[in-house]
Design an enzyme around this catalytic site. Sequence first.
Site, PDB file in Angstrom:
ATOM      1  N   ARG A 139       0.850  -1.170  -0.047  1.00 50.20           N
ATOM      2  CA  ARG A 139       0.179   0.146   0.110  1.00 50.20           C
ATOM      3  C   ARG A 139       0.776   1.324   0.031  1.00 50.20           C
ATOM      4  O   ARG A 139       1.820   1.227   0.686  1.00 50.20           O
ATOM      5  CB  ARG A 139      -0.663   0.299   1.211  1.00 50.20           C
ATOM      6  CG  ARG A 139      -2.286  -0.721   1.167  1.00 50.20           C
ATOM      7  CD  ARG A 139      -3.071  -0.368   2.505  1.00 50.20           C
ATOM      8  NE  ARG A 139      -2.357  -0.503   3.634  1.00 50.20           N
ATOM      9  CZ  ARG A 139      -2.764   0.158   4.568  1.00 50.20           C
ATOM     10  NH1 ARG A 139      -3.841   0.892   4.686  1.00 50.20           N
ATOM     11  NH2 ARG A 139      -2.192   0.384   5.702  1.00 50.20           N
ATOM     12  N   SER A 201       7.383  -5.375   6.940  1.00 54.82           N
ATOM     13  CA  SER A 201       7.212  -6.036   8.047  1.00 54.82           C
ATOM     14  C   SER A 201       7.930  -7.473   7.709  1.00 54.82           C
ATOM     15  O   SER A 201       7.202  -8.557   7.504  1.00 54.82           O
ATOM     16  CB  SER A 201       5.817  -6.228   7.979  1.00 54.82           C
ATOM     17  OG  SER A 201       5.064  -5.106   8.177  1.00 54.82           O
ATOM     18  N   ASP A 255       5.439  -3.332  11.099  1.00 50.76           N
ATOM     19  CA  ASP A 255       3.983  -3.420  11.378  1.00 50.76           C
ATOM     20  C   ASP A 255       3.506  -3.539  12.863  1.00 50.76           C
ATOM     21  O   ASP A 255       2.674  -3.024  13.119  1.00 50.76           O
ATOM     22  CB  ASP A 255       3.126  -4.353  10.477  1.00 50.76           C
ATOM     23  CG  ASP A 255       3.560  -5.863  10.545  1.00 50.76           C
ATOM     24  OD1 ASP A 255       4.291  -5.960  11.086  1.00 50.76           O
ATOM     25  OD2 ASP A 255       2.841  -6.577  10.157  1.00 50.76           O
TER      26      ASP A 255
HETATM   27  C1  BGC Z   1       7.453 -10.902   9.834  1.00 49.53           C
HETATM   28  C2  BGC Z   1       7.402  -9.843  10.882  1.00 49.53           C
HETATM   29  C3  BGC Z   1       5.896  -9.100  11.029  1.00 49.53           C
HETATM   30  C4  BGC Z   1       4.705 -10.252  10.922  1.00 49.53           C
HETATM   31  C5  BGC Z   1       3.362  -9.921  10.714  1.00 49.53           C
HETATM   32  C6  BGC Z   1       6.266 -12.065  10.086  1.00 49.53           C
HETATM   33  O1  BGC Z   1       6.351 -12.870   9.041  1.00 49.53           O
HETATM   34  O2  BGC Z   1       8.778 -11.556  10.355  1.00 49.53           O
HETATM   35  O3  BGC Z   1       8.263  -8.754  10.871  1.00 49.53           O
HETATM   36  O4  BGC Z   1       5.728  -8.300  11.704  1.00 49.53           O
HETATM   37  O5  BGC Z   1       5.117 -11.318  10.111  1.00 49.53           O
HETATM   38  O6  BGC Z   1       3.278  -9.172   9.473  1.00 49.53           O
END
Ligand code: BGC
Length: 509
Positions: A139, A201, A255
Site C-alpha cells: 500500500r 514487515s 507493522d
Molecule cells: C514478520 C514480521 C511481521 C509479521 C506480521 C512476520 O512474518 O517476520 O516482521 O511483523 O510477519 O506481519
Amino acid sequence: MVAAWLPNDFIRQVESLSGFPRGLGSRQPSSLFQYAVHTYHVFVRVVTSLRKPLTSKQIACSINKRLSEIREECQELVLSDGQVLEIMKRLLTELNRGLGKATHDTADVKCFTTFVQDLPNGTEKGKFLALDLGGTNFRVLIIELGGEHHFDMKSKIYAIPQKIMLGSGKQLFDHIAECLANFMVEHDLSSERLPLGFTFSFPLSQRGLTKGYLVQWTKGFDCSDCINEDVVQMLKDAIARRNDIQLDVVALLNDAVGTLVACAIRAHNCRVGLIAGTGSNACYVEKVENVELFEGDKSKPYMVINTEWGAFGDNGALEIVRTQYDREIDSHSINAGKQLHEKMISGMYMGELVRLVLVKFTKSNLLFGGKGSDMLFERGTFFTKFVSEIESDKRGTFTGCRQVLDELGLSHATDQDCVNVRYICECVSRRAAHLVSAGVATLINKMGQLSVTVGVDGSVYRFHPYFHDLMVEKISELVTPGIKFDLMLSEDGSGRGAALVAAVACRDR
Ligand code: BGC
C-alpha cells in the site's frame, strides 16, 4: 460341494453375481482357482448387501464412536495448561537471550532494537507519505495529521505478483518505486518532497531509525540479493533509478511497531503491539538498560523492541507441542525450519493446517464417509477465511460450513461431518489463540506494569469470530495477579503508525 453349508438363495446370488456359468462340473483346474478367488469377492459383496439396515441406535453409536475418535485424534492440537506455562517459560528465556549481547546471535527470538523511543501523544501534525510492505499486497498512503487526534488518509493497494515476490530485490524495489511514483502523480504530489515512513514487515536488524538490514524473508517472499542489505538504501536506489520523484525516508518500522504506536495515541498505557495476520509478531516497550545491543544515547529510558517471535521454536523450543501437521506445513514451505511459531498461528498457514487434518481423517474414514475430493487433496485450497466462516455459523447450523464444503467438492458431507469439521477448525484456531496469548502474557508479565493496553492488528484477529474472546480468557489466566490488560484493535497501524513514527522523528530532528 464347496457351498453345501450355505442357503440355496445365497448360492444362487453368488452364481448370478459371479458371471460364471452355473455348476462347477465343467470347469478346468486353472479356471477353478480363478473362480474360487472371484467367488470369494462376490461372497463378501453379497454378505454386505444382505446386511440388515442399521437401527437408529446403531447409527448413533457409530457416529459417537467416530466423534470420540476424532476428538481423541485432535487431542494433540489442544495445549494443556502445563504446556502453555512451559512455552511461556521458554519464550521468556529466548526473549532475554535475544536482548543479550552474548546470546543474541544464537537466540531464535531476536528482539531487534527499533530506535522508537518516544510515543506520539496525538498532537503530531504534518503531511506524510507511508509505504506498507508486508503481505501479498503493498500500500501507498498519504496521511495528514492535524493534531488533536485528527487525521486524513488516502491510500491505494497494489498487488505484488508472485513472480515479484520470488524475483530479484531490484525488481521488487523497482515495482515499489513505480507504484509510489504513480500514486504521487494521481494525488498531485510529484512536485513535493515529503517525509516518508516505511513499514517493512519482515525481520530487520535495525541500526538506526532509517537503516535496517534484512535478516530473512518470511510469508512467502523470497527475493534474491536482499539478505543483509539495507532496505531503505534499496528503496532510495530504486527511486534514484527512476529519477522522477523525491522523498525523504524519515522512519523505517515493523507493522507490530506501527500498531503499538497507532494505539498509543488513544491509550497512553499501550505497551505491546501484536500482529495476528498473514504473519505473526509482537513488539513491546523495554527498559533501555536491558537492551544490551543498543549502543546509542541511553538517556531515554525505554525503547520499543521488535521481538520477531514468529521465529520462536526454530531452536527446538516448540517441539513439545508441534504435531505431524506442523511438520508437514513446514516441510512444504519455502522457508523450512524457519518461523515455526508463526506457522502454528498465522493466516498464511491456518487454513492449510485444517486441510491436513481433514485429509488425514478422510483417509482414515472418520470424515465424509471416507470419500474426499480433488480440491480437498490439493495443497492451499482451504483458505484461512474458511475457518472464520465455518466458526461463524450459529451452533447447530451449517450454512457457512456447507458453503465451504460445497466449494471444495464435498457436498456429500453429512450434518455430523459439518459438526466434526467445525470441531477441527476450533482446535486449530484455539491453539493459535492460546499460543498468541501465552506470548502476550509473557510480555505483559516481563514488563511488570500494572495496566497495559495491547494494540492488535491482523486478519486472523480481525475476522475470526472468537479470537479476541479466546485471547482475553487465556491472557487473564496467565498474567500475574493484579495486572490489568486490554486488547485494542488498531486503526490501521501500518499506515497511520508509519506516519506517526515519521512525525515524531521529524519533531525530534
Ligand atoms: C514478520 C514480521 C511481521 C509479521 C506480521 C512476520 O512474518 O517476520 O516482521 O511483523 O510477519 O506481519
